[in-house]
Design a protein around this motif. Structure first.
Motif, PDB file in Angstrom:
ATOM      1  N   CYS A   1     -78.268 -28.381  -9.189  1.00 53.29           N
ATOM      2  CA  CYS A   1     -77.920 -28.139 -10.279  1.00 53.29           C
ATOM      3  C   CYS A   1     -77.471 -29.517 -11.049  1.00 53.29           C
ATOM      4  N   GLN A   2     -77.214 -30.530 -10.228  1.00 49.81           N
ATOM      5  CA  GLN A   2     -76.818 -31.628 -10.975  1.00 49.81           C
ATOM      6  C   GLN A   2     -78.200 -32.895 -10.712  1.00 49.81           C
ATOM      7  N   ALA A   3     -79.212 -32.257 -10.466  1.00 50.00           N
ATOM      8  CA  ALA A   3     -80.344 -33.205 -10.072  1.00 50.00           C
ATOM      9  C   ALA A   3     -81.744 -32.789 -10.674  1.00 50.00           C
ATOM     10  N   ILE A   4     -81.869 -32.217 -11.685  1.00 48.66           N
ATOM     11  CA  ILE A   4     -83.185 -31.918 -12.259  1.00 48.66           C
ATOM     12  C   ILE A   4     -84.137 -32.965 -12.481  1.00 48.66           C
ATOM     13  N   GLY A   5     -85.102 -33.160 -11.637  1.00 46.61           N
ATOM     14  CA  GLY A   5     -86.030 -34.228 -11.715  1.00 46.61           C
ATOM     15  C   GLY A   5     -85.692 -35.441 -10.829  1.00 46.61           C
ATOM     16  N   SER A   6     -84.612 -35.281  -9.901  1.00 50.03           N
ATOM     17  CA  SER A   6     -84.353 -36.320  -8.869  1.00 50.03           C
ATOM     18  C   SER A   6     -85.711 -36.115  -7.846  1.00 50.03           C
ATOM     19  N   LYS A   7     -85.925 -37.402  -7.226  1.00 47.75           N
ATOM     20  CA  LYS A   7     -86.754 -37.135  -6.211  1.00 47.75           C
ATOM     21  C   LYS A   7     -86.245 -37.789  -4.938  1.00 47.75           C
ATOM     22  N   TYR A   8     -86.665 -37.029  -3.756  1.00 44.09           N
ATOM     23  CA  TYR A   8     -86.442 -37.574  -2.600  1.00 44.09           C
ATOM     24  C   TYR A   8     -87.767 -38.319  -1.875  1.00 44.09           C
ATOM     25  N   LYS A   9     -87.800 -39.544  -1.830  1.00 45.69           N
ATOM     26  CA  LYS A   9     -89.048 -40.211  -1.726  1.00 45.69           C
ATOM     27  C   LYS A   9     -90.012 -39.816  -2.901  1.00 45.69           C
ATOM     28  N   ASP A  10     -91.132 -39.149  -2.320  1.00 46.57           N
ATOM     29  CA  ASP A  10     -91.988 -38.887  -3.911  1.00 46.57           C
ATOM     30  C   ASP A  10     -92.233 -37.533  -4.004  1.00 46.57           C
ATOM     31  N   LYS A  11     -90.900 -36.494  -3.404  1.00 51.10           N
ATOM     32  CA  LYS A  11     -91.030 -35.132  -3.698  1.00 51.10           C
ATOM     33  C   LYS A  11     -89.850 -35.038  -4.518  1.00 51.10           C
ATOM     34  N   MET A  12     -90.121 -33.935  -5.518  1.00 54.64           N
ATOM     35  CA  MET A  12     -89.026 -33.486  -6.290  1.00 54.64           C
ATOM     36  C   MET A  12     -87.899 -32.474  -5.505  1.00 54.64           C
ATOM     37  N   VAL A  13     -86.560 -32.812  -6.002  1.00 53.25           N
ATOM     38  CA  VAL A  13     -85.697 -31.933  -5.256  1.00 53.25           C
ATOM     39  C   VAL A  13     -85.929 -30.488  -5.867  1.00 53.25           C
ATOM     40  N   GLY A  14     -85.388 -29.701  -4.825  1.00 55.17           N
ATOM     41  CA  GLY A  14     -85.886 -28.324  -5.026  1.00 55.17           C
ATOM     42  C   GLY A  14     -87.362 -27.740  -4.792  1.00 55.17           C
ATOM     43  N   SER A  15     -88.136 -28.682  -4.124  1.00 60.55           N
ATOM     44  CA  SER A  15     -89.383 -28.434  -3.592  1.00 60.55           C
ATOM     45  C   SER A  15     -89.450 -28.626  -2.218  1.00 60.55           C
ATOM     46  N   MET A  16     -88.292 -29.154  -1.425  1.00 56.49           N
ATOM     47  CA  MET A  16     -88.368 -29.304   0.039  1.00 56.49           C
ATOM     48  C   MET A  16     -87.606 -27.981   0.749  1.00 56.49           C
ATOM     49  N   GLY A  17     -86.582 -27.421  -0.065  1.00 57.63           N
ATOM     50  CA  GLY A  17     -85.910 -26.133   0.549  1.00 57.63           C
ATOM     51  C   GLY A  17     -86.695 -24.930   0.610  1.00 57.63           C
ATOM     52  N   ASP A  18     -86.071 -23.947   1.154  1.00 63.74           N
ATOM     53  CA  ASP A  18     -86.665 -22.626   1.072  1.00 63.74           C
ATOM     54  C   ASP A  18     -86.401 -21.844  -0.202  1.00 63.74           C
ATOM     55  N   PHE A  19     -85.338 -22.398  -0.594  1.00 67.53           N
ATOM     56  CA  PHE A  19     -84.819 -21.653  -1.829  1.00 67.53           C
ATOM     57  C   PHE A  19     -83.715 -22.388  -2.426  1.00 67.53           C
ATOM     58  N   ASN A  20     -84.058 -22.843  -3.665  1.00 60.61           N
ATOM     59  CA  ASN A  20     -83.137 -24.055  -4.168  1.00 60.61           C
ATOM     60  C   ASN A  20     -82.752 -23.382  -5.683  1.00 60.61           C
ATOM     61  N   PHE A  21     -81.779 -23.993  -6.067  1.00 62.74           N
ATOM     62  CA  PHE A  21     -81.348 -23.482  -7.583  1.00 62.74           C
ATOM     63  C   PHE A  21     -80.553 -24.748  -8.559  1.00 62.74           C
ATOM     64  N   TYR A  22     -80.591 -24.312  -9.721  1.00 61.92           N
ATOM     65  CA  TYR A  22     -80.363 -25.313 -10.838  1.00 61.92           C
ATOM     66  C   TYR A  22     -79.288 -24.520 -11.920  1.00 61.92           C
ATOM     67  N   SER A  23     -78.858 -25.567 -12.648  1.00 63.09           N
ATOM     68  CA  SER A  23     -77.858 -24.759 -13.690  1.00 63.09           C
ATOM     69  C   SER A  23     -78.570 -25.425 -14.911  1.00 63.09           C
ATOM     70  N   PHE A  24     -78.344 -24.853 -15.836  1.00 63.48           N
ATOM     71  CA  PHE A  24     -78.575 -25.593 -17.378  1.00 63.48           C
ATOM     72  C   PHE A  24     -77.301 -25.528 -18.112  1.00 63.48           C
ATOM     73  N   HIS A  25     -76.138 -25.719 -17.244  1.00 58.97           N
ATOM     74  CA  HIS A  25     -74.822 -26.007 -18.304  1.00 58.97           C
ATOM     75  C   HIS A  25     -74.576 -27.337 -18.441  1.00 58.97           C
ATOM     76  N   ASN A  26     -74.920 -27.829 -19.510  1.00 57.67           N
ATOM     77  CA  ASN A  26     -74.814 -29.317 -19.643  1.00 57.67           C
ATOM     78  C   ASN A  26     -75.320 -30.197 -18.419  1.00 57.67           C
ATOM     79  N   LYS A  27     -76.369 -29.958 -18.154  1.00 57.23           N
ATOM     80  CA  LYS A  27     -76.900 -30.909 -16.980  1.00 57.23           C
ATOM     81  C   LYS A  27     -78.093 -31.596 -17.714  1.00 57.23           C
TER      82      LYS A  27
END
Ligand SMILES: Cc1ncc(COP(=O)(O)O)c(C=O)c1O
Length: 367
Positions: free
Chosen positions: A154-180
């Motif tokens: 939710c707080q990390a749209i666009g963050s990368k772990y090494k060269d991978k986007m967060v939200g691409s390494m888990g099995d099921f991942n989620f985001y918030s668009f409330h003032n993020k």
């Protein structure tokens, strides 16, 4: 007043909104929803992105989507926002709180390892403030034990772990668009590479009559409206298209603050691993425990700077009273010392310098 965060809504959002309104499609059935989902999946680098009404909607549907049963165990980071814990508690899961690794805002893989049992079904790190969690270790733990890895991005749209986007390494991942990093008013998204999970989430976020007329005479499980409207998707898409530009500004902000606070009396920093890309939803300092936080907040406010304490770890809230005696020293320290300071990407460089220098002076005088 320098606020902690301020969303930016520009002419691109207005253009898309106008298009959505003029098309007559304002509900979740409109075309911006699909477009936003497709672009989001492409940006994160996953096969599927499915929108929903909020990050909380995503967490509410998480357990039903994964078929988590009462009594199943979920390991959660204690130092985080409440939404994930509420949802899992409501689903009847047994919550096991884990500590942060020392001098990080990220769940500690060693503590997680100690807390795994045969009943563990989920391990859920939060990429707190935009700081990526220790994904390699967590992925390995989950793979070895057949546990779902669920990234709270939710707080990390666009963050990368090494060269991978967060939200691409888990099995099921989620985001918030409330003032993020994306602020569409309200809104949420899940990402996954698992077609079944994407389809199941999509099913559960819609009431039966909407897209499953065959269920009119016999639905079999609860599914309620958790959809994102075409209007919110129009705003979200415009924000997504500007996201990389804003991330650059956030990274520059953190560089300026880092320099000002380096070696500052009474202020500690938790530096980020240079291998990662942190999007700095919030820039957070640690205050020397000798400083009275209320006085600090008051002095900052007198200088028109809004600051806010970080999270009280969830295991210390009265609601989770059966966990209150648990001792998670790293989370508890961060809960006492962390302070969020203005982090809007609308801040100009001279304003960031002014805020940083002013806060540094206030802390020095309060020591
Ligand atoms: C870490 C985290 N998880 C979940 C949520 C819930 O998202 P929403 O506010 O969109 O319901 C938030 C919201 O701030 C959050 O920060």
């Amino acid at each position: 007043m320098f606020e902690l965060d301020e969303p930016y809504v520009g002419k691109e959002e207005l253009n898309y909104l106008k298009e959505a309104i003029e098309s007559g499609w304002i509900s979740a059935m409109g075309p911006f929803v699909k477009k936003f989902e497709e672009k989001f999946a492409e940006y994160i680098g996953v096969k599927y992105a499915v929108s929903c009404a909020s990050g909380t909607s995503a967490t509410s549907l998480l357990c039903p989507t994964l078929k988590i049963k009462p009594g199943d165990e979920v390991i959660l980071q204690s130092l985080t926002f409440t939404a994930d814990a509420w949802a899992m508690h409501q689903a009847g899961a047994k919550i096991i709180f884990a500590d942060c690794a020392k001098d990080t805002f990220s769940i500690d893989p060693d503590d997680v390892r100690k807390k795994i049992s045969k009943k563990t079904k989920i391990i859920s790190p939060t990429h707190l403030y935009g700081r990526p969690s220790k994904m390699d270790e967590l992925r390995e733990i989950c793979d070895q034990n057949s546990i779902y890895l669920i990234e709270d991005c939710c707080q990390a749209i666009g963050s990368k772990y090494k060269d991978k986007m967060v939200g691409s390494m888990g099995d099921f991942n989620f985001y918030s668009f409330h003032n993020k990093l994306i602020a569409s008013g309200e809104g949420g998204m899940i990402t996954t590479n698992d077609k079944n999970l994407a389809e199941r989430f999509d099913k559960l976020k819609n009431p039966p009559a909407v897209n499953r007329p065959e269920e009119r005479d016999g639905f079999t499980e609860i599914s309620m409206n958790h959809r994102l409207s075409n209007l919110h998707a129009a705003v979200g898409l415009a924000q997504l298209e500007r996201l990389e530009q804003n991330i650059k500004k956030k990274i520059r902000m953190a560089e300026i603050y880092d320099k000002i606070f380096e070696n500052a009396d009474g202020i500690n920093l938790i530096k980020e691993d240079e291998e990662n890309r942190t999007v700095w939803w919030r820039y957070t300092i640690l205050l020397d425990p000798k400083i009275n936080v209320n006085k600090f907040k008051q002095k900052a406010l007198e200088n028109k700077i809004v600051v806010r304490e970080g999270y009280l770890p969830l295991h210390k809230h009265p609601f989770f009273k059966e966990h209150n005696n648990l001792h998670l020293p790293n989370s508890e320290r961060l809960g006492r010392e962390a302070i969020d300071i203005p982090s809007s990407f609308k801040l100009k460089e001279d304003e960031i310098i002014l805020i940083g220098q002013t806060l540094k002076k206030i802390v020095k005088n309060l020591l």
